[in-house]
Design an enzyme around this catalytic site. Structure first.
Site, PDB file in Angstrom:
ATOM      1  N   SER A 106      11.531   4.075   2.850  1.00 10.50           N
ATOM      2  CA  SER A 106      12.766   3.873   3.612  1.00 10.50           C
ATOM      3  C   SER A 106      13.717   5.037   3.409  1.00 10.50           C
ATOM      4  O   SER A 106      14.612   5.252   4.219  1.00 10.50           O
ATOM      5  CB  SER A 106      13.487   2.608   3.137  1.00 10.50           C
ATOM      6  OG  SER A 106      12.672   1.495   3.247  1.00 10.50           O
ATOM      7  N   HIS A 127       7.393   3.427   9.250  1.00 12.59           N
ATOM      8  CA  HIS A 127       8.379   2.575   8.587  1.00 12.59           C
ATOM      9  C   HIS A 127       8.508   1.222   9.285  1.00 12.59           C
ATOM     10  O   HIS A 127       8.994   1.131  10.407  1.00 12.59           O
ATOM     11  CB  HIS A 127       9.738   3.308   8.567  1.00 12.59           C
ATOM     12  CG  HIS A 127      10.792   2.594   7.806  1.00 12.59           C
ATOM     13  ND1 HIS A 127      12.078   2.461   8.250  1.00 12.59           N
ATOM     14  CD2 HIS A 127      10.756   1.958   6.610  1.00 12.59           C
ATOM     15  CE1 HIS A 127      12.778   1.780   7.366  1.00 12.59           C
ATOM     16  NE2 HIS A 127      12.009   1.461   6.370  1.00 12.59           N
ATOM     17  N   GLU A 139       9.327   2.464  13.001  1.00 14.14           N
ATOM     18  CA  GLU A 139       9.753   3.857  13.179  1.00 14.14           C
ATOM     19  C   GLU A 139       8.587   4.758  12.747  1.00 14.14           C
ATOM     20  O   GLU A 139       8.054   4.597  11.646  1.00 14.14           O
ATOM     21  CB  GLU A 139      10.979   4.162  12.314  1.00 14.14           C
ATOM     22  CG  GLU A 139      12.241   3.447  12.763  1.00 14.14           C
ATOM     23  CD  GLU A 139      13.434   3.664  11.828  1.00 14.14           C
ATOM     24  OE1 GLU A 139      14.567   3.634  12.318  1.00 14.14           O
ATOM     25  OE2 GLU A 139      13.234   3.830  10.609  1.00 14.14           O
ATOM     26  N   ASN A 177      18.449   2.835   9.539  1.00 17.29           N
ATOM     27  CA  ASN A 177      19.237   2.862   8.301  1.00 17.29           C
ATOM     28  C   ASN A 177      20.374   3.883   8.321  1.00 17.29           C
ATOM     29  O   ASN A 177      21.262   3.836   7.484  1.00 17.29           O
ATOM     30  CB  ASN A 177      18.339   3.073   7.073  1.00 17.29           C
ATOM     31  CG  ASN A 177      17.671   1.769   6.671  1.00 17.29           C
ATOM     32  OD1 ASN A 177      18.140   0.681   7.015  1.00 17.29           O
ATOM     33  ND2 ASN A 177      16.566   1.868   5.961  1.00 17.29           N
TER      34      ASN A 177
HETATM   35  N1  NAD Z   1      11.616  -4.139   0.833  1.00 15.51           N
HETATM   36  C1  NAD Z   1      11.898  -3.793   2.074  1.00 15.51           C
HETATM   37  O1  NAD Z   1      12.659  -4.474   2.782  1.00 15.51           O
HETATM   38  C2  NAD Z   1      11.292  -2.552   2.689  1.00 15.51           C
HETATM   39  C3  NAD Z   1      11.363  -2.344   4.090  1.00 15.51           C
HETATM   40  C4  NAD Z   1      10.767  -1.214   4.623  1.00 15.51           C
HETATM   41  C5  NAD Z   1      10.158  -0.288   3.791  1.00 15.51           C
HETATM   42  N2  NAD Z   1      10.126  -0.505   2.428  1.00 15.51           N
HETATM   43  C6  NAD Z   1       9.468   0.494   1.580  1.00 15.51           C
HETATM   44  O2  NAD Z   1       8.247  -0.050   1.118  1.00 15.51           O
HETATM   45  C7  NAD Z   1       7.960   0.449  -0.198  1.00 15.51           C
HETATM   46  C8  NAD Z   1       7.781  -0.725  -1.157  1.00 15.51           C
HETATM   47  O3  NAD Z   1       8.983  -1.464  -1.226  1.00 15.51           O
HETATM   48  P1  NAD Z   1       9.051  -2.839  -2.039  1.00 15.51           P
HETATM   49  O4  NAD Z   1      10.451  -3.312  -1.912  1.00 15.51           O
HETATM   50  O5  NAD Z   1       7.926  -3.729  -1.627  1.00 15.51           O
HETATM   51  O6  NAD Z   1       8.777  -2.250  -3.499  1.00 15.51           O
HETATM   52  P2  NAD Z   1       8.393  -2.994  -4.845  1.00 15.51           P
HETATM   53  O7  NAD Z   1       8.810  -2.050  -5.918  1.00 15.51           O
HETATM   54  O8  NAD Z   1       8.903  -4.383  -4.839  1.00 15.51           O
HETATM   55  O9  NAD Z   1       6.795  -3.138  -4.774  1.00 15.51           O
HETATM   56  C9  NAD Z   1       5.983  -2.106  -5.050  1.00 15.51           C
HETATM   57  C10 NAD Z   1       4.532  -2.561  -5.271  1.00 15.51           C
HETATM   58  O10 NAD Z   1       3.843  -1.351  -5.493  1.00 15.51           O
HETATM   59  C11 NAD Z   1       2.943  -1.530  -6.577  1.00 15.51           C
HETATM   60  N3  NAD Z   1       2.728  -0.245  -7.221  1.00 15.51           N
HETATM   61  C12 NAD Z   1       3.527   0.454  -8.035  1.00 15.51           C
HETATM   62  N4  NAD Z   1       2.950   1.609  -8.412  1.00 15.51           N
HETATM   63  C13 NAD Z   1       1.753   1.642  -7.790  1.00 15.51           C
HETATM   64  C14 NAD Z   1       0.695   2.582  -7.749  1.00 15.51           C
HETATM   65  N5  NAD Z   1       0.779   3.711  -8.429  1.00 15.51           N
HETATM   66  N6  NAD Z   1      -0.369   2.311  -6.979  1.00 15.51           N
HETATM   67  C15 NAD Z   1      -0.442   1.155  -6.258  1.00 15.51           C
HETATM   68  N7  NAD Z   1       0.515   0.222  -6.267  1.00 15.51           N
HETATM   69  C16 NAD Z   1       1.607   0.467  -7.032  1.00 15.51           C
HETATM   70  C17 NAD Z   1       3.637  -2.513  -7.506  1.00 15.51           C
HETATM   71  O11 NAD Z   1       2.669  -3.154  -8.303  1.00 15.51           O
HETATM   72  C18 NAD Z   1       4.317  -3.453  -6.511  1.00 15.51           C
HETATM   73  O12 NAD Z   1       3.443  -4.525  -6.181  1.00 15.51           O
HETATM   74  C19 NAD Z   1       9.110   1.389  -0.542  1.00 15.51           C
HETATM   75  O13 NAD Z   1       8.739   2.698  -0.210  1.00 15.51           O
HETATM   76  C20 NAD Z   1      10.244   0.906   0.359  1.00 15.51           C
HETATM   77  O14 NAD Z   1      11.152   1.937   0.642  1.00 15.51           O
HETATM   78  C21 NAD Z   1      10.647  -1.623   1.878  1.00 15.51           C
END
Ligand code: NAD
Length: 374
Positions: A106, A127, A139, A177
């Site tokens: 993001s 995204h 996106e 965003n």
């Molecule tokens: N949460 C949202 O609303 C949202 C929306 C759009 C995009 N994103 C993007 O998605 C991504 C994840 O966000 P999130 O909120 O789910 O994050 P989070 O930190 O809650 O989850 C991350 C997951 O990644 C796993 N992980 C960590 N290191 C790892 C590795 N080396 N290899 C494989 N898996 C690994 C963790 O075990 C965990 O399950 C981010 O880049 C965020 O910007 C999030």
């Protein structure tokens, strides 16, 4: 990729490999998927047979070696540049030469993520918006290194999942965003100045502005920690442009652990021990609040067009489908009159002398020439 993305891809017949370094995270994803699919059955959107088809297409992987035959890898792991870059190098050592590598980030720059790849031209930002199965918008963000073929192929795959893709330049916050920042920050500024309280601003934006939810209710829903972090990252990434300056009110709430719904307290109290806030339903005040926040939102939308971050059409789609705005901000500008929007911004600037209210060049020249967006 996350469980929502996995469900969408499998629904459209893709074989999906869900990978995580933690076994418990895979179990959680499997549980979430089960819930999503059961809900779809309840709503009559799929039947048991389709549910089974989808489940058969998804496997849960603890070894990245299984990526060898993938056409597309979408990363959605922790928002940390170094960790993501290390993962991309590992992914690239496993996948085929044709495989597209994508990030769901993001806030990180796609160019910086692509830079560690041996073939950065196959790297792209994709995204999604939460909840992924419900939110149509995606996106697609080509980096400076991304080839036109990668963009075309990535877009075609996501379009085949019946998502609405918009193409955004690799700039902070991409479209949604960035353009949505004033919805939160100007509402916070109005509250901090004592012009109106949270409940009144929420009432005005919902009942007069026609937005689905007021900004404070929405921030409590998103989480003040998460919403603050997005604002701060956009502010830093735009070299501390005052337009994106975060608000102390929100920082303090996040620091206090008043995160919103998930912690039981944010701008509002969800434990029902405190008398609920009642809006001051003064129509003139409500209109003034809507006009001010809307002028800043339109300014951001026009700024995105002026800097080629996205086309007029994609900015409209992004804000109506990604954050459910009642109408496209640029169509709204046409309706109000671009000249009127410019004079609202100029009045704010004349009053505060804060560059936050400076009018974007495109809006001003359109007002001068009497042009409209549509
Ligand atoms: N949460 C949202 O609303 C949202 C929306 C759009 C995009 N994103 C993007 O998605 C991504 C994840 O966000 P999130 O909120 O789910 O994050 P989070 O930190 O809650 O989850 C991350 C997951 O990644 C796993 N992980 C960590 N290191 C790892 C590795 N080396 N290899 C494989 N898996 C690994 C963790 O075990 C965990 O399950 C981010 O880049 C965020 O910007 C999030």
């Amino acid at each position: 990729m996350g469980s929502g993305i996995a469900q969408v891809a499998a629904t459209y017949g893709c074989t999906v490999k869900l990978f995580d370094t933690r076994k418990e995270a895979l179990d959680i994803s499997q549980g979430k998927l089960e819930k999503i699919l059961s809900r779809l059955i309840e709503k009559g959107r799929i039947d048991e047979a389709k549910k089974e088809d989808i489940q058969t297409l998804i496997s849960y992987e603890e070894d990245m070696a299984s990526f060898a035959d993938c056409d597309l890898v979408i990363e959605a792991i922790i928002e940390d540049l170094d960790i993501k870059q290390a993962v991309f190098q590992q992914v690239e050592s496993i996948v085929s030469k044709e495989c597209i590598i994508a990030s769901n980030t993001s806030s990180l720059s796609i160019a910086s993520l692509a830079s560690v790849c041996e073939k950065p031209e196959r790297f792209i930002g994709i995204h999604f918006f939460n909840p992924v199965p419900l939110m149509k918008l995606v996106e697609v963000i080509p980096a400076v290194q991304t080839s036109s073929d990668t963009l075309k192929r990535a877009k075609a795959i996501i379009d085949s999942w019946e998502k609405l893709t918009v193409v955004a330049k690799d700039t902070p916050g991409f479209i949604v965003n960035k353009v949505a920042r004033p919805f939160y920050s100007e509402a916070l500024r109005i509250a901090e100045e004592g012009i109106a309280d949270f409940a009144t601003i929420d009432w005005a934006m919902k009942e007069i502005g026609g937005f689905r939810m007021g900004p404070f209710k929405l921030m409590d829903f998103i989480g003040n920690d998460v919403n603050y972090a997005v604002t701060e990252s956009v502010f830093q990434a735009f070299y501390y442009d005052p337009r994106y300056k975060p608000a102390f009110t929100q920082k303090r709430l996040a620091e206090a652990g008043y995160l919103g719904r998930k912690s039981g307290r944010g701008y509002y109290d969800y434990a029902t021990t405190i008398e609920p806030q009642h809006p001051d339903m003064d129509e003139a005040l409500g209109q003034q609040i809507v006009d001010r926040i809307l002028a800043l939102l339109i300014d951001e939308a026009a700024d995105a067009v002026m800097y080629g971050i996205a086309s007029v059409e994609d900015v409209e789609t992004a804000m109506t489908k990604g954050v459910n705005y009642p109408k496209g901000l640029l169509a709204w500008a046409d309706e109000i009159g671009v000249k009127e929007v410019v004079s609202r911004l100029d009045r704010l600037y004349a009053h505060y002398h804060d560059p936050r209210y400076r009018c974007c060049g495109l809006l001003r020249s359109m007002a001068d020439d009497g042009r409209t967006f549509h």
